[in-house]
Scaffold this motif. Structure first.
Motif, PDB file in Angstrom:
ATOM      1  N   THR A   1      -3.458  21.609  -9.548  1.00  0.00           N
ATOM      2  CA  THR A   1      -2.917  22.519  -8.551  1.00  0.00           C
ATOM      3  C   THR A   1      -3.991  23.508  -8.108  1.00  0.00           C
ATOM      4  OG1 THR A   1      -2.103  23.887 -10.369  1.00  0.00           O
ATOM      5  CG2 THR A   1      -0.540  22.394  -9.333  1.00  0.00           C
ATOM      6  N   THR A   2      -3.782  24.150  -6.977  1.00  0.00           N
ATOM      7  CA  THR A   2      -4.791  25.030  -6.402  1.00  0.00           C
ATOM      8  C   THR A   2      -4.869  26.356  -7.154  1.00  0.00           C
ATOM      9  OG1 THR A   2      -3.221  26.023  -4.847  1.00  0.00           O
ATOM     10  CG2 THR A   2      -4.384  24.015  -4.138  1.00  0.00           C
ATOM     11  N   LEU A   3      -5.988  27.034  -6.964  1.00  0.00           N
ATOM     12  CA  LEU A   3      -6.161  28.358  -7.567  1.00  0.00           C
ATOM     13  C   LEU A   3      -5.181  29.355  -6.958  1.00  0.00           C
ATOM     14  CD1 LEU A   3      -8.015  29.652  -9.703  1.00  0.00           C
ATOM     15  CD2 LEU A   3      -9.475  30.441  -7.845  1.00  0.00           C
ATOM     16  N   GLU A   4      -4.775  29.110  -5.719  1.00  0.00           N
ATOM     17  CA  GLU A   4      -3.776  29.962  -5.066  1.00  0.00           C
ATOM     18  C   GLU A   4      -2.473  29.958  -5.857  1.00  0.00           C
ATOM     19  OE1 GLU A   4      -2.465  32.534  -2.039  1.00  0.00           O
ATOM     20  OE2 GLU A   4      -4.445  31.588  -2.110  1.00  0.00           O
ATOM     21  N   GLU A   5      -2.041  28.780  -6.331  1.00  0.00           N
ATOM     22  CA  GLU A   5      -0.822  28.686  -7.122  1.00  0.00           C
ATOM     23  C   GLU A   5      -0.986  29.384  -8.465  1.00  0.00           C
ATOM     24  OE1 GLU A   5       1.644  24.892  -6.641  1.00  0.00           O
ATOM     25  OE2 GLU A   5      -0.379  24.210  -6.196  1.00  0.00           O
TER      26      GLU A   5
END
Length: 305
Positions: free
Chosen positions: A182-186
Motif C-alpha cells: 500500500t502507498t505511504l499516503e495510506e
C-alpha cells in the motif's frame, strides 16, 4: 533580478541552491517543492537526491510521494508527537493496510477492452476467485482492471494463490497482474487516525450516533462496536449493538459516516459495568442522552471465526 520579484516556486528553488553552497555536512529543508509545477518539482528532487551523497539532509514535507522518493528513513508526526520512524518498506509493511493487487484485462482485436457477456463473465470469475480464496472484494472496478486490497494476515496464502491465478490467465482474459505494498499516503492516514483515537480517548470525546429508529446514542470517538442500553427484550435479552463506520474530514478529525443494521449482542460478549452509563430523566424532567457500551472488537471477531 531581485529575489523578491521571483514567484514562490522560484524562491524555493533559489533557497535550495543557497542551502547547498559551501558543501555543508547538514542541510535542513522545509517543504522545498511546495508551489512548484510537476516538471520543476522533479528537477529539484534530482538535485536533492544528488546532494545526499556525503551529507545528512533533514526534509519536512506534507507530500508522501516526495518523502517516499527522497527519504532513506521516514518519521511521521501526528498531534505533536513522533509516531514512527523507519524505511518506506518497513512502514508500509508495519502500518499499511496490506497488499494492492491490480488485475488488467486483455482487449479485443481492436485493442479495446472486451465487452458484453464475455467482459462481465471474466470480471465476475476473477472477483469470485479472489472472494473464495482470500475473502476480499474489489476496492476499485473498471472496464479494464480490478483492484483488490489484500490484508497482511493473508500473506502466507499469496504464493499458492498467485500460482493458481497464473494458471487461469487465459481463461479469465488477464493481460497483467501487479502486486505491491500500500502507498505511504495510506500509512500516514492510518497513523493520523490512530493518533486521533488516542487523543479522543484521553479527552473522553464523544460523537452523536443517530440510529434508524431515530434514537441518539453518544459514542466514544473511534469505537467500532457499540451496545445500546435500554434495548433489552424477550427476543434480545442482552440488547442490540451496531458497528459504527468512521471517516476523516478535511481537517483529519474522525466523524461518523454511518452504521450497520442493528444486531443482537452475542451471549459470549462480556459487557463492562463501568462502561454502561445510565440514561433516563434527570431532576429537571429532561431526558439524558444515552451513552453507548463500547464492546471489544476482538470478542466480535473471534465469534465470527
Amino acid at each position: 533580478m531581485r529575489a523578491g520579484s521571483y514567484s514562490g516556486g522560484m524562491r524555493r528553488r533559489l533557497s535550495v541552491a543557497i542551502a547547498l553552497i559551501g558543501e555543508p555536512k547538514l542541510v535542513i529543508l522545509d517543504e522545498p517543492t511546495t508551489g512548484m509545477d510537476p516538471i520543476t518539482r522533479r528537477h529539484v528532487w534530482d538535485v536533492i537526491e544528488e546532494a545526499k551523497k556525503g551529507r545528512a539532509i533533514i526534509l519536512t514535507t506534507h507530500s508522501m510521494e516526495e518523502a517516499d522518493i527522497l527519504s532513506d528513513r521516514i518519521g511521521i508526526m501526528a498531534k505533536g508527537r513522533l509516531r514512527c520512524i523507519g524505511t518506506s518498506i518497513r512502514l508500509k509493511s508495519r502500518f499499511g493496510t496490506g497488499f494492492i493487487t491490480t488485475i488488467s484485462f486483455s482487449g479485443d482485436s481492436n485493442g479495446t477492452p472486451n465487452r458484453g457477456d464475455t467482459f462481465n463473465t471474466q470480471h465476475e470469475a476473477v472477483k469470485q476467485f479472489f472472494k473464495s480464496n482470500l475473502d476480499v472484494t474489489p476496492k476499485e472496478e473498471n472496464k479494464s482492471f480490478l483492484t483488490f486490497v489484500i490484508p497482511h494476515e493473508k500473506e502466507k496464502l499469496l504464493t499458492k494463490f498467485f500460482e493458481a491465478l497464473q494458471e487461469k490467465v487465459k481463461e479469465f482474459g488477464i493481460a497483467d497482474i501487479q502486486l505491491g505494498l500500500t502507498t505511504l499516503e495510506e500509512v500516514f492516514l492510518n497513523i493520523v487516525k490512530q493518533a486521533e483515537l488516542e487523543n479522543a480517548a484521553a479527552e473522553e470525546s464523544f460523537a452523536t450516533l443517530t440510529l434508524n429508529s431515530g434514537a441518539s446514542v453518544q459514542v466514544p470517538i473511534g469505537a467500532r462496536f457499540v451496545g445500546v442500553p435500554g434495548t433489552e427484550s424477550a427476543e434480545n435479552p442482552r440488547g442490540i449493538m451496531v458497528e459504527v463506520y468512521w471517516e476523516q474530514d478535511d481537517a483529519g478529525a474522525l466523524c461518523i459516516s454511518g452504521h450497520s443494521d442493528e444486531m443482537p449482542i452475542p451471549p459470549h460478549v462480556q459487557l463492562s459495568v463501568s462502561s454502561t452509563p445510565t440514561s433516563g430523566i434527570n431532576i429537571f424532567g429532561r431526558r439524558q442522552q444515552i451513552h453507548g457500551i463500547v464492546i471489544d472488537p476482538a470478542q466480535i471477531t473471534n465469534s465470527n471465526m
